[in-house]
Scaffold this motif. Structure first.
Motif, mmCIF file in Angstrom:
data_model
loop_
_atom_site.group_PDB
_atom_site.id
_atom_site.type_symbol
_atom_site.label_atom_id
_atom_site.label_comp_id
_atom_site.label_asym_id
_atom_site.label_seq_id
_atom_site.Cartn_x
_atom_site.Cartn_y
_atom_site.Cartn_z
ATOM 1 N N ASP A 166 0.837 -1.207 0.000
ATOM 2 C CA ASP A 166 0.000 0.000 0.000
ATOM 3 C C ASP A 166 0.868 1.252 0.000
ATOM 4 O OD1 ASP A 166 -2.222 -1.552 0.002
ATOM 5 O OD2 ASP A 166 -2.551 -1.441 2.174
ATOM 6 N N ALA A 167 1.911 1.261 0.827
ATOM 7 C CA ALA A 167 2.811 2.416 0.871
ATOM 8 C C ALA A 167 3.531 2.586 -0.460
ATOM 9 C CB ALA A 167 3.812 2.248 2.011
ATOM 10 N N LEU A 168 3.933 1.467 -1.059
ATOM 11 C CA LEU A 168 4.620 1.540 -2.345
ATOM 12 C C LEU A 168 3.733 2.159 -3.413
ATOM 13 C CD1 LEU A 168 7.095 0.813 -4.085
ATOM 14 C CD2 LEU A 168 6.054 -1.431 -4.466
ATOM 15 N N PHE A 169 2.503 1.705 -3.467
ATOM 16 C CA PHE A 169 1.592 2.263 -4.471
ATOM 17 C C PHE A 169 1.228 3.710 -4.157
ATOM 18 C CE2 PHE A 169 0.799 -2.208 -5.610
ATOM 19 C CZ PHE A 169 0.889 -2.109 -6.986
ATOM 20 N N ALA A 170 1.155 4.052 -2.864
ATOM 21 C CA ALA A 170 0.870 5.442 -2.502
ATOM 22 C C ALA A 170 1.983 6.362 -2.966
ATOM 23 C CB ALA A 170 0.673 5.552 -0.987
ATOM 24 N N VAL A 171 3.227 5.929 -2.759
ATOM 25 C CA VAL A 171 4.364 6.733 -3.228
ATOM 26 C C VAL A 171 4.345 6.843 -4.747
ATOM 27 C CG1 VAL A 171 6.880 6.791 -3.383
ATOM 28 C CG2 VAL A 171 5.790 6.196 -1.218
ATOM 29 N N GLN A 172 4.022 5.749 -5.409
ATOM 30 C CA GLN A 172 3.975 5.778 -6.865
ATOM 31 C C GLN A 172 2.885 6.732 -7.364
ATOM 32 O OE1 GLN A 172 3.306 1.939 -8.584
ATOM 33 N NE2 GLN A 172 3.537 2.657 -10.684
ATOM 34 N N VAL A 173 1.726 6.679 -6.735
ATOM 35 C CA VAL A 173 0.635 7.565 -7.142
ATOM 36 C C VAL A 173 1.006 9.031 -6.907
ATOM 37 C CG1 VAL A 173 -1.711 8.290 -6.563
ATOM 38 C CG2 VAL A 173 -1.201 5.872 -6.916
ATOM 39 N N LEU A 174 1.581 9.329 -5.750
ATOM 40 C CA LEU A 174 1.990 10.697 -5.466
ATOM 41 C C LEU A 174 3.039 11.181 -6.461
ATOM 42 C CD1 LEU A 174 2.153 10.663 -1.547
ATOM 43 C CD2 LEU A 174 0.405 11.712 -3.002
ATOM 44 N N ALA A 175 3.974 10.285 -6.806
ATOM 45 C CA ALA A 175 5.001 10.663 -7.780
ATOM 46 C C ALA A 175 4.375 10.964 -9.153
ATOM 47 C CB ALA A 175 6.045 9.550 -7.891
ATOM 48 N N LEU A 176 3.403 10.150 -9.568
ATOM 49 C CA LEU A 176 2.745 10.385 -10.853
ATOM 50 C C LEU A 176 1.944 11.682 -10.845
ATOM 51 C CD1 LEU A 176 1.547 6.776 -11.762
ATOM 52 C CD2 LEU A 176 3.401 8.088 -12.809
ATOM 53 N N ILE A 177 1.262 11.958 -9.734
ATOM 54 C CA ILE A 177 0.506 13.218 -9.642
ATOM 55 C C ILE A 177 1.458 14.404 -9.717
ATOM 56 C CG2 ILE A 177 -0.904 14.632 -8.102
ATOM 57 C CD1 ILE A 177 -2.202 12.046 -7.100
ATOM 58 N N ALA A 178 2.577 14.330 -8.975
ATOM 59 C CA ALA A 178 3.557 15.416 -9.015
ATOM 60 C C ALA A 178 4.146 15.572 -10.408
ATOM 61 C CB ALA A 178 4.660 15.151 -7.996
ATOM 62 N N LEU A 179 4.411 14.437 -11.094
ATOM 63 C CA LEU A 179 4.943 14.497 -12.454
ATOM 64 C C LEU A 179 3.933 15.129 -13.410
ATOM 65 C CD1 LEU A 179 7.168 13.764 -14.473
ATOM 66 C CD2 LEU A 179 6.079 11.512 -14.725
ATOM 67 N N ALA A 180 2.657 14.767 -13.277
ATOM 68 C CA ALA A 180 1.627 15.341 -14.144
ATOM 69 C C ALA A 180 1.495 16.850 -13.910
ATOM 70 C CB ALA A 180 0.286 14.639 -13.901
ATOM 71 N N ALA A 181 1.524 17.271 -12.629
ATOM 72 C CA ALA A 181 1.432 18.697 -12.329
ATOM 73 C C ALA A 181 2.649 19.451 -12.860
ATOM 74 C CB ALA A 181 1.293 18.908 -10.820
ATOM 75 N N TRP A 182 3.846 18.869 -12.693
ATOM 76 C CA TRP A 182 5.054 19.514 -13.202
ATOM 77 C C TRP A 182 5.024 19.629 -14.719
ATOM 78 C CZ3 TRP A 182 8.957 17.580 -16.389
ATOM 79 C CH2 TRP A 182 10.101 18.373 -16.500
ATOM 80 N N ALA A 183 4.601 18.543 -15.385
ATOM 81 C CA ALA A 183 4.520 18.580 -16.848
ATOM 82 C C ALA A 183 3.495 19.609 -17.316
ATOM 83 C CB ALA A 183 4.165 17.187 -17.378
ATOM 84 N N ALA A 184 2.347 19.676 -16.610
ATOM 85 C CA ALA A 184 1.330 20.670 -16.982
ATOM 86 C C ALA A 184 1.872 22.087 -16.788
ATOM 87 C CB ALA A 184 0.064 20.457 -16.156
ATOM 88 N N TRP A 185 2.598 22.299 -15.694
ATOM 89 C CA TRP A 185 3.171 23.631 -15.430
ATOM 90 C C TRP A 185 4.167 24.026 -16.520
ATOM 91 C CZ3 TRP A 185 2.310 27.573 -12.140
ATOM 92 C CH2 TRP A 185 3.321 28.521 -11.971
ATOM 93 N N LYS A 186 5.053 23.084 -16.892
ATOM 94 C CA LYS A 186 6.046 23.376 -17.908
ATOM 95 C C LYS A 186 5.420 23.573 -19.284
ATOM 96 C CE LYS A 186 9.956 23.360 -15.658
ATOM 97 N NZ LYS A 186 10.817 24.561 -15.634
ATOM 98 N N ILE A 187 4.527 22.653 -19.667
ATOM 99 C CA ILE A 187 3.922 22.728 -21.001
ATOM 100 C C ILE A 187 3.055 23.971 -21.125
ATOM 101 C CG2 ILE A 187 2.313 21.595 -22.577
ATOM 102 C CD1 ILE A 187 3.343 18.923 -21.501
ATOM 103 N N THR A 188 2.268 24.271 -20.086
ATOM 104 C CA THR A 188 1.422 25.470 -20.129
ATOM 105 C C THR A 188 2.275 26.732 -20.192
ATOM 106 O OG1 THR A 188 -0.206 24.285 -18.799
ATOM 107 C CG2 THR A 188 -0.481 26.653 -19.012
ATOM 108 N N GLY A 189 3.376 26.742 -19.417
ATOM 109 C CA GLY A 189 4.257 27.903 -19.470
ATOM 110 C C GLY A 189 4.855 28.099 -20.843
ATOM 111 N N ARG A 190 5.289 26.995 -21.467
ATOM 112 C CA ARG A 190 5.844 27.099 -22.815
ATOM 113 C C ARG A 190 4.779 27.534 -23.820
ATOM 114 N NH1 ARG A 190 10.421 25.006 -25.055
ATOM 115 N NH2 ARG A 190 10.848 23.855 -23.127
ATOM 116 N N THR A 191 3.557 27.011 -23.649
ATOM 117 C CA THR A 191 2.479 27.369 -24.570
ATOM 118 C C THR A 191 2.078 28.830 -24.434
ATOM 119 O OG1 THR A 191 1.652 25.098 -24.461
ATOM 120 C CG2 THR A 191 0.145 26.767 -25.313
ATOM 121 N N LEU A 192 2.035 29.324 -23.193
ATOM 122 C CA LEU A 192 1.580 30.693 -22.954
ATOM 123 C C LEU A 192 2.704 31.722 -23.036
ATOM 124 C CD1 LEU A 192 -0.904 30.127 -19.996
ATOM 125 C CD2 LEU A 192 -1.430 30.426 -22.417
#
Length: 490
Positions: A166-192
């Protein structure tokens, strides 16, 4: 109006920038998608591990049962055939342990559950010191009543019980959410990024300088189209500003010229009247009256022309009707025959009809004839003809002509060439300006050129009109609108 308390308004917080809003939205959607997926993946993984443990136990139990049937069982039982299984017992029908693996040596029977002949295999989990909780597979060796039962299995993996997965999957999920937010921040910044460049350029643009343009990114997406639209708007504003500046300059020049033209006869009138008052005995009253009336006539002509220019450029609707150019020329020339200085030769094409205000079309002809009569040496020629979709009115004289450099300037208000500067022969300087404004208000054009006789030729082009069957010869008054304001720069 109801206002949220400060404590409630805090729950309505949202990022101020589009970049922050998009990032927050992506993070929220990622949580809504990844958290349930992580929980489900953890459950599936735990179930797969449990199933794998049961399969190992069943396999080991089957192998031991086959060895028992073949008489190859040893005591202690060797467990190396299935690595994850370390607990094996062979229990007789009396409940006594006949053979066991080293980890189960000396222990009583792990379970009292005995599979039946109809159901020769059972899965069960028991907790027994010192083994702890063990997952077992119980297999009946033979259907006979005195058959042995093989208990084989291994301890429950501690990670499954303590929630490591459970802890392993929780860390994995948090990492994916952080990666998605970081990618959205970078891509949106480049787009705008181009939007910020456009905003900075527009912020630096002011009404005094509209020549700047925003950067246009490559491609044909929404931002690229927005940049092209903004640049097009800036270009139109720059052109409109130039036209307005030229119009204001023309208005100022017109006001200056009009005031000068009006002051001159007024000053002459005043001077003559004051001289007559100072020297009444030496004043020739009839001559004074003739001179003052001449100045009054000049003032009247200038004011009438100014009013006509205002009427041409104003918003007052005028009724437009069919105008036969050839008939209009014939009537106007016939009316002027007795007063014209030189004869007028006519070349008229029948059926040359245009749509317009009759009095204004007549004023065009009158002004052109007056100008030709003023400069002609021996004669004037007027021609009406068809030229494709246009009707042409040509007025020519055999005078000195117009220099090529002056052929546009003569249409400006209060413009009189050097040869025509005298007040007696030069007119008010508004005749050709009136002609140009009337022609343009009717959707036509006028140009000055050289005549075959050596003098000047003015060519007026107006759209030909063919009345549709059943249509009225006149249009409603609101349909005729001037194309340019009276004092606009052309």
């Amino acid at each position: 109006m109801f206002r949220h308390p400060r404590s409630l308004r805090a729950f309505h917080w949202a990022p101020r920038s589009i970049r922050g809003r998009v990032t927050a939205l992506v993070a929220l959607l990622s949580m809504l998608l990844l958290i349930p997926s992580g929980v489900l993946a953890g459950m599936v993984t735990r179930q797969e591990l449990a199933d794998a443990g049961w399969l190992d136990a069943r396999r080991a139990a089957d192998l031991m049962a086959a060895a028992d049937r073949a008489g190859r069982l040893t005591d202690p039982v060797v467990t190396s055939s299935v690595p994850m299984v370390n607990v094996i017992q062979v229990v007789g029908p009396d409940g006594r342990v006949r053979a066991a693996s080293p980890d189960a040596a000396g222990l009583p029977a792990l379970s009292t559950v005995r599979p039946t002949a109809a159901d020769p295999q059972r899965d069960l989990q028991v907790c027994r010191a010192p083994l702890g909780c063990v997952r077992l597979s119980a297999v009946r060796v033979t259907p006979a009543a005195g058959s042995n039962v093989i208990y084989a299995g291994g301890p429950v993996h501690p990670g499954i019980k303590t929630g490591v997965f459970d802890a392993l999957f929780a860390v994995q999920v948090l990492a994916l959410i952080a990666l998605a937010a970081w990618a959205a921040w970078k891509i949106t910044g480049r787009t705008l990024r181009p939007v910020e460049a456009i905003r900075a350029e527009l912020a630096a643009t002011n009404v005094n300088d509209l020549s700047s343009r925003v950067p246009e990114p490559q491609g044909d997406d929404e931002i690229a189209r927005l940049a092209r639209t903004i640049n097009g708007t800036l270009e139109r504003l720059e052109n409109a500003k130039g036209r307005m500046e030229r119009a204001l300059a023309a208005q100022r020049q017109f006001a200056s010229d009009a005031s000068h033209e009006l002051r001159t006869p007024v000053a002459g009138l005043r001077a003559q009247l004051e001289e007559a008052r100072l020297h009444p005995a030496d004043t020739d009253l009839p001559a004074l009256l003739d001179r003052t009336l001449s100045d009054v006539d000049r003032l009247q002509d200038i004011m009438a022309d100014l009013l006509l220019l205002a009427k041409i450029g104003g918003d007052t609707p005028l009724e437009v009707c069919e105008v036969d150019l050839a008939e209009t020329v014939r009537m106007e020339v016939g009316r002027r025959t007795a007063t014209d200085r030189v004869p007028v030769e006519l070349r008229l094409a029948r059926g040359t009809v245009v749509m317009g205000v009759g009095t204004q079309i007549t004023r065009v002809l009158t002004n052109l004839l007056n100008n030709a009569q003023r400069h002609a040496a021996r004669g004037v020629q007027v021609e009406v003809r068809h030229n494709g979709r246009y009707a042409e009115l040509l007025v020519s004289d055999d005078g000195d002509g117009i220099a090529e450099a002056d052929r546009e300037r003569i249409f400006e208000r209060f413009t009189r060439l050097d040869a025509s500067r005298c007040r007696d022969s030069g007119g008010s300087g508004l005749g050709l300006a009136i002609v140009r404004d009337i022609v343009r208000a009717h959707g036509g054009s006028i140009e000055a050129g050289a005549a075959d006789t050596g003098g000047a030729r003015f060519t007026v082009r107006l759209p030909l009109y063919h009345r549709p069957p059943g249509a009225s010869p006149c249009a409603p008054a609101t349909t005729h609108r001037p194309m340019a304001p009276a004092f606009a720069a052309h």
